[in-house]
Design a protein around this motif. Structure first.
Motif, PDB file in Angstrom:
ATOM      1  N   ASP A 267       0.818  -1.217   0.000  1.00 39.05           N
ATOM      2  CA  ASP A 267       0.000   0.000   0.000  1.00 39.05           C
ATOM      3  C   ASP A 267       0.853   1.269   0.000  1.00 39.05           C
ATOM      4  N   LEU A 268       2.111   1.162   0.396  1.00 40.47           N
ATOM      5  CA  LEU A 268       2.996   2.323   0.397  1.00 40.47           C
ATOM      6  C   LEU A 268       3.410   2.728  -1.013  1.00 40.47           C
ATOM      7  N   GLN A 269       3.225   1.822  -1.979  1.00 39.98           N
ATOM      8  CA  GLN A 269       3.514   2.104  -3.390  1.00 39.98           C
ATOM      9  C   GLN A 269       4.928   2.672  -3.570  1.00 39.98           C
ATOM     10  N   PHE A 270       5.885   1.945  -3.026  1.00 39.32           N
ATOM     11  CA  PHE A 270       7.276   2.374  -3.094  1.00 39.32           C
ATOM     12  C   PHE A 270       7.741   2.444  -4.539  1.00 39.32           C
ATOM     13  N   ASP A 271       8.426   3.528  -4.886  1.00 41.65           N
ATOM     14  CA  ASP A 271       8.858   3.787  -6.261  1.00 41.65           C
ATOM     15  C   ASP A 271      10.280   3.274  -6.449  1.00 41.65           C
ATOM     16  N   GLU A 272      10.414   2.060  -6.968  1.00 47.11           N
ATOM     17  CA  GLU A 272      11.735   1.476  -7.168  1.00 47.11           C
ATOM     18  C   GLU A 272      12.509   2.185  -8.275  1.00 47.11           C
ATOM     19  N   GLU A 273      11.801   2.689  -9.290  1.00 48.52           N
ATOM     20  CA  GLU A 273      12.486   3.408 -10.364  1.00 48.52           C
ATOM     21  C   GLU A 273      13.134   4.685  -9.844  1.00 48.52           C
ATOM     22  N   ALA A 274      12.421   5.394  -8.971  1.00 41.26           N
ATOM     23  CA  ALA A 274      12.983   6.608  -8.387  1.00 41.26           C
ATOM     24  C   ALA A 274      14.198   6.282  -7.518  1.00 41.26           C
ATOM     25  N   LEU A 275      14.135   5.168  -6.816  1.00 41.86           N
ATOM     26  CA  LEU A 275      15.273   4.761  -5.996  1.00 41.86           C
ATOM     27  C   LEU A 275      16.497   4.487  -6.857  1.00 41.86           C
ATOM     28  N   LYS A 276      16.317   3.770  -7.947  1.00 37.36           N
ATOM     29  CA  LYS A 276      17.443   3.461  -8.826  1.00 37.36           C
ATOM     30  C   LYS A 276      18.104   4.730  -9.345  1.00 37.36           C
ATOM     31  N   GLU A 277      17.283   5.690  -9.707  1.00 36.91           N
ATOM     32  CA  GLU A 277      17.834   6.956 -10.199  1.00 36.91           C
ATOM     33  C   GLU A 277      18.567   7.692  -9.084  1.00 36.91           C
ATOM     34  N   GLU A 278      17.992   7.671  -7.882  1.00 37.65           N
ATOM     35  CA  GLU A 278      18.588   8.388  -6.751  1.00 37.65           C
ATOM     36  C   GLU A 278      19.964   7.840  -6.392  1.00 37.65           C
ATOM     37  N   ILE A 279      20.112   6.514  -6.375  1.00 39.57           N
ATOM     38  CA  ILE A 279      21.379   5.932  -5.925  1.00 39.57           C
ATOM     39  C   ILE A 279      22.305   5.581  -7.084  1.00 39.57           C
ATOM     40  N   GLY A 280      21.823   5.732  -8.322  1.00 38.64           N
ATOM     41  CA  GLY A 280      22.690   5.581  -9.481  1.00 38.64           C
ATOM     42  C   GLY A 280      22.990   4.154  -9.877  1.00 38.64           C
ATOM     43  N   VAL A 281      21.970   3.281  -9.857  1.00 39.23           N
ATOM     44  CA  VAL A 281      22.162   1.906 -10.310  1.00 39.23           C
ATOM     45  C   VAL A 281      21.171   1.597 -11.419  1.00 39.23           C
ATOM     46  N   GLN A 282      21.550   0.649 -12.274  1.00 38.96           N
ATOM     47  CA  GLN A 282      20.690   0.263 -13.388  1.00 38.96           C
ATOM     48  C   GLN A 282      19.569  -0.674 -12.975  1.00 38.96           C
ATOM     49  N   GLU A 283      19.843  -1.502 -11.969  1.00 37.80           N
ATOM     50  CA  GLU A 283      18.822  -2.432 -11.488  1.00 37.80           C
ATOM     51  C   GLU A 283      19.072  -2.753 -10.024  1.00 37.80           C
ATOM     52  N   LEU A 284      18.013  -3.152  -9.344  1.00 37.89           N
ATOM     53  CA  LEU A 284      18.121  -3.556  -7.952  1.00 37.89           C
ATOM     54  C   LEU A 284      18.444  -5.041  -7.879  1.00 37.89           C
ATOM     55  N   PHE A 285      18.879  -5.469  -6.712  1.00 41.39           N
ATOM     56  CA  PHE A 285      19.315  -6.846  -6.527  1.00 41.39           C
ATOM     57  C   PHE A 285      18.840  -7.318  -5.166  1.00 41.39           C
ATOM     58  N   GLY A 286      18.333  -8.535  -5.107  1.00 39.57           N
ATOM     59  CA  GLY A 286      17.925  -9.026  -3.799  1.00 39.57           C
ATOM     60  C   GLY A 286      17.270 -10.384  -3.863  1.00 39.57           C
ATOM     61  N   GLU A 287      16.977 -10.868  -2.682  1.00 33.67           N
ATOM     62  CA  GLU A 287      16.424 -12.204  -2.496  1.00 33.67           C
ATOM     63  C   GLU A 287      15.116 -12.361  -3.278  1.00 33.67           C
TER      64      GLU A 287
END
Length: 460
Positions: A267-287
Motif C-alpha cells: 500500500d505504500l507504493q514504493f517507487d523502485e524506479e525513483a530509488l534506482k535513479e537516486e542511488i545511481g544503479v541500473q537495477e536492484l538486486f535481492g532475495e
C-alpha cells in the motif's frame, strides 16, 4: 480550546526562544568516540539535567558509568495513568571531513527552514523536542496526562557499551508501560511513519594467512596458495547468484512476514524506479520472492563491508599475498540470535576453508533484532497522533538499520518500544551538513504532545 489548540499556540508563541535554546545544546561538541571531548560529554549531560530540573522533573541525576554519564529524571503524579519512559542520546558523531561542511558543525545555522549542525537530527534535536513538549503541557494544562521518566545516554554512537548494565542495575527505577524513542524518521517528506521493528546486527572479521610472507609469483605461483584467492573462495560461498544466503541454518528461525504486513508495504507504493535513479544503479538486486521494502526491512542479510590484502599501489607488484582479510556484517530479523548466527558463520567458514591457508575469525559487537506488533494499541495510538498533525495516513514500517539498545530494553525491561521519529533520510546524519527540517520539528512537538493524551486514554 482543545489541548492541540493550546499546544499549537504555545509552540507558535515560543518558537524563536525554543530554537535559540536548542542552538545552545547543539553548540556543545559532545563527540563520544573522541577522548578529547570527555569534558564536553559531561557538559552536555549537565545541560540536559539542568533543563529537566527547570521543568520541575524530579529526582534528576547525572549517573556515572564506565564511560559517559546517563541522565535520569521522573515525574510520577498522574495517578492511575500509564508511565512513559523517554529515551534518547546526547552524543554525536565526529564531524570529519570538515572541508565538506558549508557551515561550522557546532555553530548552528538556519537555511531554507532547515537547521544545520551536528546532532540537529541525530539525536539532539529530537531529544530536545521531548523537553519542549513536556514544558508546553505543563504551561498549558498545569500537569501531565501521564507519568514520565527520562533516560538519556552519551554512548549511542559508539554502540551503547555501558547502558545495558545501567538498565539491568536500575530495572525497578526504570519500570514503565512503554519506552518512547525519537531517533528514527518519517517514511518520506510529509509522510509520517511509526517504526515498529528494527533489524539486529552481528559480524565477523575473516583473516586468511598463507605463507610466512609475500612470495614472488614467478618462483612460487601455481604451487602455493594465494591468500586473496582463498579469501575470495570463502566469500563467494556465502551467497548464490540471487543473493540468497548459503550458510546452513541461517534462515531457520526467521519470523515470516504476515499477510497484513506485506499488504501494508504494498500500500505504500514504493517507487523502485525513483530509488534506482537516486542511488545511481541500473537495477536492484535481492532475495527472490520479496519486494525491495520486504528485503530491506524484514529479511536478513550478509554483506561484505571491506576486503584487504596484497598490493594496491600504483602499477603492479608480482607477488602471492601471504595475508588477506574481510569484514562481514549481517542484519538480522526476529527471531534470529546474533550469537547463534556467529557460530553458524564460523562453521560455514571452516567448512569452506581452502587448502593451504589458516583462517582466523574474530567477532564484532552484536545487537538483537526488535519488533512490537504493528497492531499493538500503543503503535496504533502513535499513528493517530501523527495523522492529526500531518493530515495523511500514517505508514507502519520496519527499519532496516539497528539500534542495539532497543533490543536490550526489550530483553531487560520487557516493555513495548514505540519509535516516533521526525527526521528524514536525506538529512545527512553521520555526514557533513547534517540538518533537521524545521517543518518536522514544529509538527513533531505537536504530535508528541498529542500522543501523551492518546496514551492516557488507553487501558494498558
Amino acid at each position: 480550546m482543545s489541548h492541540l489548540q493550546k499546544l499549537d499556540k504555545y509552540f507558535s508563541d515560543n518558537r524563536e526562544k525554543h530554537l535559540e535554546e536548542l542552538f545552545d545544546f547543539l553548540r556543545i561538541p559532545s563527540i563520544s568516540s573522541l577522548s578529547e571531548h570527555k569534558e564536553d560529554m559531561q557538559t552536555a549531560a549537565n545541560w540536559l539535567a539542568d533543563k529537566l530540573r527547570k521543568l520541575n522533573i524530579e529526582n534528576v541525576s547525572v549517573d556515572p558509568t564506565k564511560g559517559h554519564p546517563v541522565v535520569y529524571g521522573e515525574w510520577l503524579h498522574a495517578e492511575g495513568k500509564p508511565t512513559i519512559l523517554f529515551y534518547g542520546h546526547y552524543d554525536v558523531q565526529p564531524v570529519d571531513p570538515l572541508n565538506l561542511w558549508d557551515s561550522e558543525p557546532f555553530k548552528p545555522e538556519i537555511r531554507d527552514n532547515k537547521l544545520f549542525a551536528r546532532g540537529a537530527s541525530d539525536d539532539k534535536g529530537q531529544v530536545y523536542m521531548h523537553l519542549k513538549m513536556i514544558e508546553a503541557l505543563f504551561a498549558t494544562e498545569g500537569t501531565l496526562p501521564v507519568n514520565v521518566k527520562f533516560i538519556y545516554e552519551g554512548e549511542e554512537e559508539i554502540g551503547s557499551p555501558n547502558l545495558p548494565a545501567y538498565v539491568e542495575a536500575n530495572k525497578e527505577k526504570l519500570a514503565a508501560d512503554l519506552i518512547l524513542i525519537s531517533d528514527t524518521g518519517l517514511y518520506a517528506p510529509g509522510k509520517p511513519a511509526v517504526c515498529y521493528g528494527l533489524r539486529g546486527l552481528t559480524g565477523v572479521q575473516i583473516d586468511v594467512r598463507g605463507a610466512k610472507g609475500d612470495l614472488h609469483s614467478g618462483l612460487y605461483g601455481g604451487g602455493v596458495q594465494n591468500a586473496i584467492h582463498a579469501l575470495a573462495e570463502i566469500l563467494a560461498s556465502f551467497r548464490d547468484e540471487h543473493g540468497t544466503i548459503q550458510v546452513e541454518g541461517f534462515y531457520d528461525k526467521v519470523r515470516p512476514l504476515s499477510d497484513e504486513e506485506r499488504q501494508a508495504y504494498r500500500d505504500l507504493q514504493f517507487d523502485e524506479e525513483a530509488l534506482k535513479e537516486e542511488i545511481g544503479v541500473q537495477e536492484l538486486f535481492g532475495e527472490a520472492g520479496y519486494s525491495y521494502l520486504e528485503q530491506t526491512w524484514a529479511r536478513p542479510t550478509l554483506e561484505v563491508n571491506g576486503v584487504f590484502g596484497g598490493f594496491s599501489g600504483e602499477g603492479i607488484k608480482t607477488v602471492l599475498p601471504a595475508e588477506a582479510g574481510a569484514k562481514i556484517t549481517c542484519r538480522l530479523v526476529p527471531d534470529q540470535d546474533p550469537n547463534e548466527i556467529v557460530q553458524l558463520l564460523k562453521a560455514h567458514i571452516e567448512k569452506h576453508k581452502p587448502k593451504g591457508v589458516t583462517v582466523n575469525v574474530s567477532e564484532f559487537d552484536k545487537g538483537a533484532p526488535y519488533m512490537t506488533p504493528f497492531d499493538h494499541p500503543l503503535i496504533q495510538a502513535a499513528g493517530r497522533s501523527y495523522e492529526k498533525i500531518y493530515n495523511v495516513p500514517t505508514a507502519f514500517i520496519r527499519g532496516g538499520g539497528s539500534i542495539p539498545i532497543v533490543a536490550a530494553f526489550d530483553e531487560i525491561l520487557s516493555l513495548p518500544v514505540v519509535l516516533m521519529g521526525f527526521g528524514l533520510n536525506s538529512e545527512n546524519f553521520h555526514a557533513p551538513n547534517e540538518h533537521f527540517h524545521l517543518e518536522n520539528f514544529d509538527k513533531g512537538l505537536r504530535v508528541l504532545g498529542d500522543y501523551l493524551h492518546e496514551v492516557s486514554n488507553l487501558k494498558l
